[in-house]
Design a protein around this motif. Structure first.
Motif: not given
Length: 805
Positions: A369-373
């Motif tokens: 996900t964008d957050a994880a990245t």
């Protein structure tokens, strides 16, 4: 990473043309890979005007067409043939004039030309909304209000936003500080400060911190402080979930983010503005009005936003309420606590999660996900609170409601900033350029570095919290070089080189073999040593990755075969089907308890045609004989002799052939099985040679080069045809011939095989050629006849052969 040009301009003190901005970004290490035009309406309504229908009459040659005259603000009205049923005199309409390219909502764009329609001239088109990309309706032409001004550009009348540009940046993994619009703006301002003088600062968005409203409290506790050093949150009440305003949707669309609703869109907006991930919960669905950040027991079930249930591990950080997990911290939200159209109260989370925990969980579950990245690369812990306040203020402004209580900010142990001491001489030595102390300090302070101490020979700096990759003096030099521009490092005019030392023996042998293979038309490939375990469903000695890069890359390859087949499959799918490939690589397997074995291999793959069709020859397909010939060339080139060859079994599908040297496998050649080709989705025959490179190099080293003068005396050639039982192989003939150890026999071989009923049932004929030569004299006919008699006697007595005359 993608950024929006117009969005970035919101944070810069001055506008910069997009082409100049592209050069600046690339110069400071944010390489621009592509720039794409991003428009709210395709074509931006260019060439379209507001007009007025002056007259409207029936077309003399068509019942469903009208002939109109239209005023678009020019000297003379335009004559336009229109097929809309609702066209009438006195209407204000949208007109596409001759030369305009029209971009419909659906379908291909087209150019408006002057034309004759059923005998009547037409100088444009009166437009429906779907014909110019403003909607889906095609019931009739667009009829505008009576106060619309004739001659106005349609893009001005409809207030179409200025054309945006999507800028694609090849962001390197260490540059998490630039993983947002404000981060990029910070670098651009530092560049402007260094190159244009003065002080250029980022225009930060205004943030309101109004927390006067009370109620709807959500209490927060963090039990896993190491994995979550800082957690902030705020509650908002009486929020109305709905569609986002047009400007917000345009900002997100420009960077490829789909609009969902105003609350989720705001969290996405702030993520790409500040680089800080946020998550919004439906506050009424948080059991016990309590958020707990903790690890759960191994095997705890969790259902995510994608409605899939996953079994969590004890090392996965979870956001929970009193009933159980609400989301995977920093990675993925839960299905039951997300924002919906019925949400009225929101709890907004902004936190700092340890990058290692995020990376392990995200990779294990394949949730990129964008957050994880962002968390994986590292976010700025000092941005956690400003991003929360920014998002809360936007929610109040866009979705109504009010902040329900004071912000929760749990930050018990502040992370200590990194300090680095650097000297001016070191900067000069590493950068190759002489910077003045003033220029160095100006650049670093523009980037957010704080000068703690200053000496005559250098500085002690406090690294800004948004730069987790800066930890040593070399990193400081990199920052200075970036902002100055890597292309501004001066060349001295003198080139200093060090002579390369001789390559180690094994490397030399690889280079020689690679040159030989390339000379035979074989191309080198380089593939990943980590492969998918699904290729080896029944293999038990696999070396598995403890922390795999992804679910598809989880074992070290036990064979070179599959790596090359992946390349063949990729190329064949793109109509490149004639392939000759080789690769030097390692294979791995488990050799027992805590023991792993790594072996060097050389893999060769041949498929398709090895020779293309010409006017005087047919195409030649790859086959086992071609591959065998290649291996023979390689053996001869390497000087490897005394090999034994095991031929394939009769009626073998794989044609497996093995070369051995001193009873060690040197090379195995096969035709890849149909089952393996099907598994790898390859639809043509592939021939594969697996060379044990360690054994091959030993065999090469054992070869001693012996010099002999070129013979002065002529060679003599003889042929012999023998009839044998079909069961007798050429290998048996070869063995019996070599046992005689005839000094004058330089070489022999098989040049024809003949089978016919005239030979007798179960019989075949071998045609053999022999070359005889001595170093010290010319052979006589009598000597040659004596040798041939020896050969005939052996074939007759040992192999029950008959001599064909």
């Amino acid at each position: 990473m993608t950024i929006s040009y117009q969005w970035l301009m919101d944070y810069l003190p001055e506008a910069i043309p997009v082409n100049e901005l592209s050069q600046i970004l690339t110069s400071i290490g944010l390489e621009v890979e592509a720039i794409e035009r991003s428009e709210a309406v395709r074509g931006g309504l260019a060439g379209l005007l507001i007009g007025e229908v002056l007259t409207c009459g029936k077309h003399p040659n068509a019942d469903k067409l009208s002939v109109t005259t239209v005023n678009v603000g020019g000297e003379t009205p335009l004559k336009i043939v229109c097929g809309a049923p609702n066209v009438a005199a006195g209407q204000k309409i949208v007109v596409a004039t001759v030369g305009t390219t029209v971009h419909p909502t659906n379908g291909e764009s087209f150019l408006i030309k002057k034309a004759k329609i059923r005998g009547e001239e037409s100088e444009g088109m009166i437009c429906a909304e779907d014909e110019i990309g403003l909607g889906e309706s095609h019931a009739g032409i667009m009829i505008l209000p009576a106060d619309a001004i004739v001659g106005t550009l349609a893009k001005d009348y409809f207030n179409i936003p200025e054309t945006d540009f999507t800028i694609h940046i090849g962001l390197t993994p260490n540059r998490s500080d630039a993983n947002s619009h404000i981060g990029v703006a910070r670098d651009v301002c530092a560049y402007l400060t260094h190159h244009k003088g003065g002080k250029h600062e980022v225009v930060m968005p205004a943030i309101s911190n109004d927390t006067t409203a009370k109620g709807n409290l959500i209490n927060v506790s963090v039990e896993a402080q190491a994995a979550c050093p800082r957690f902030t949150g705020v509650s908002l009440k009486n929020v109305k979930v709905g569609e986002s305003p047009e400007w917000l949707k345009l900002r997100l669309t420009a960077i490829g983010v789909r609009s969902i609703n105003n609350i989720v869109d705001i969290t996405n907006f702030v993520l790409h503005e500040y680089g800080q991930p946020l998550h919004a919960y439906d506050a009424d669905k948080i059991a016990g009005s309590q958020i707990i950040v903790k690890f759960l027991a191994d095997g705890t079930p969790f259902t995510g936003l994608d409605d899939k249930e996953r079994k969590m591990r004890a090392t996965d950080l979870m956001i929970c309420d009193t009933n159980g997990p609400l989301g995977i911290g920093g990675v993925f939200g839960g299905a039951y606590s997300g924002i919906s159209d019925a949400t009225t109260n929101v709890f907004l989370e902004s936190a700092y999660f340890d990058s290692r925990h995020i990376r392990i969980t995200s990779t294990h579950f394949g949730l990129r996900t964008d957050a994880a990245t962002h968390f994986e690369k590292g976010v700025d812990i000092n941005n956690v609170l400003p991003a929360l306040l920014r998002a809360a203020a936007m929610i109040v402004d866009i979705a109504g409601g009010a902040i329900a209580r004071e912000v929760t900010d749990l930050y018990p142990t502040a992370l200590q900033p990194v300090e680095v001491t650097i000297t001016y001489s070191y900067i000069h030595k590493l950068s190759g350029k002489e910077y003045t102390p003033a220029a160095i300090k100006e650049t670093l302070t523009a980037l957010g570095f704080v000068i703690i101490a200053e000496a005559a020979d250098g500085l002690t700096l406090q690294v800004p919290s948004n730069k987790p990759d800066v930890s040593q003096p070399a990193d400081i030099v990199e920052e200075i070089l970036r902002i100055d521009g890597l292309d501004n490092v001066q060349l001295t005019g003198r080139l200093n080189i060090a002579l390369t030392k001789a390559l180690p023996g094994d490397r030399q042998q690889k280079e020689r073999m690679a040159e030989l293979l390339c000379g035979m038309g074989v191309q080198e490939i380089v593939t990943n040593s980590i492969v998918n375990s699904k290729y080896y469903p029944n293999q038990e000695n696999l070396v598995r990755m403890i922390n795999s890069l992804s679910a598809e890359l989880d074992v070290m390859r036990p064979s070179m075969l599959e790596s090359g087949l992946e390349v063949i499959e990729y190329n064949c799918n793109r109509k490149s089907q004639d392939l000759s490939l080789f690769e030097f690589g390692n294979v791995y397997h488990h050799g027992g308890e805590a023991k792993y074995i790594q072996e060097q291999r050389l893999g060769i793959w041949i498929t398709g045609n090895v020779k293309s069709a010409q006017w005087n020859q047919k195409a030649q397909k790859a086959d086992a004989y071609y591959m065998k010939g290649m291996i023979g060339n390689m053996l001869a080139y390497s000087g490897i002799t005394n090999t034994t060859l095991s031929y394939p079994a009769e009626n073998s599908d794989t044609l497996e052939t093995t070369w051995k040297w001193k009873n060690n496998i040197l090379c195995t050649m096969t035709r890849v099985s149909a089952a393996k080709l099907k598994q790898m989705d390859v639809k043509q025959d592939v021939f594969f040679a697996d060379i044990h490179w360690d054994t091959w190099t030993k065999a090469m080293a054992a070869h001693k080069i012996k010099y002999a003068e070129v013979p002065k005396f002529p060679a003599v050639a003889r042929d012999l045809a023998i009839v044998l039982d079909k069961e007798i192989t050429y290998k048996q003939v070869q063995d019996e011939t070599e046992k005689l150890k005839i000094d004058s026999l330089q070489s022999f071989g098989l040049f024809d095989v003949f089978e016919n009923e005239k030979l007798g049932a179960g019989k075949k004929s071998y045609a053999l050629s022999y070359t005889f030569q001595l170093q010290d004299r010319t052979l006589t006919d009598a000597e040659i006849e004596q040798v041939m008699k020896q050969l005939i006697d052996v074939y007759t007595n040992k192999l029950n052969a008959q001599i064909r005359s």
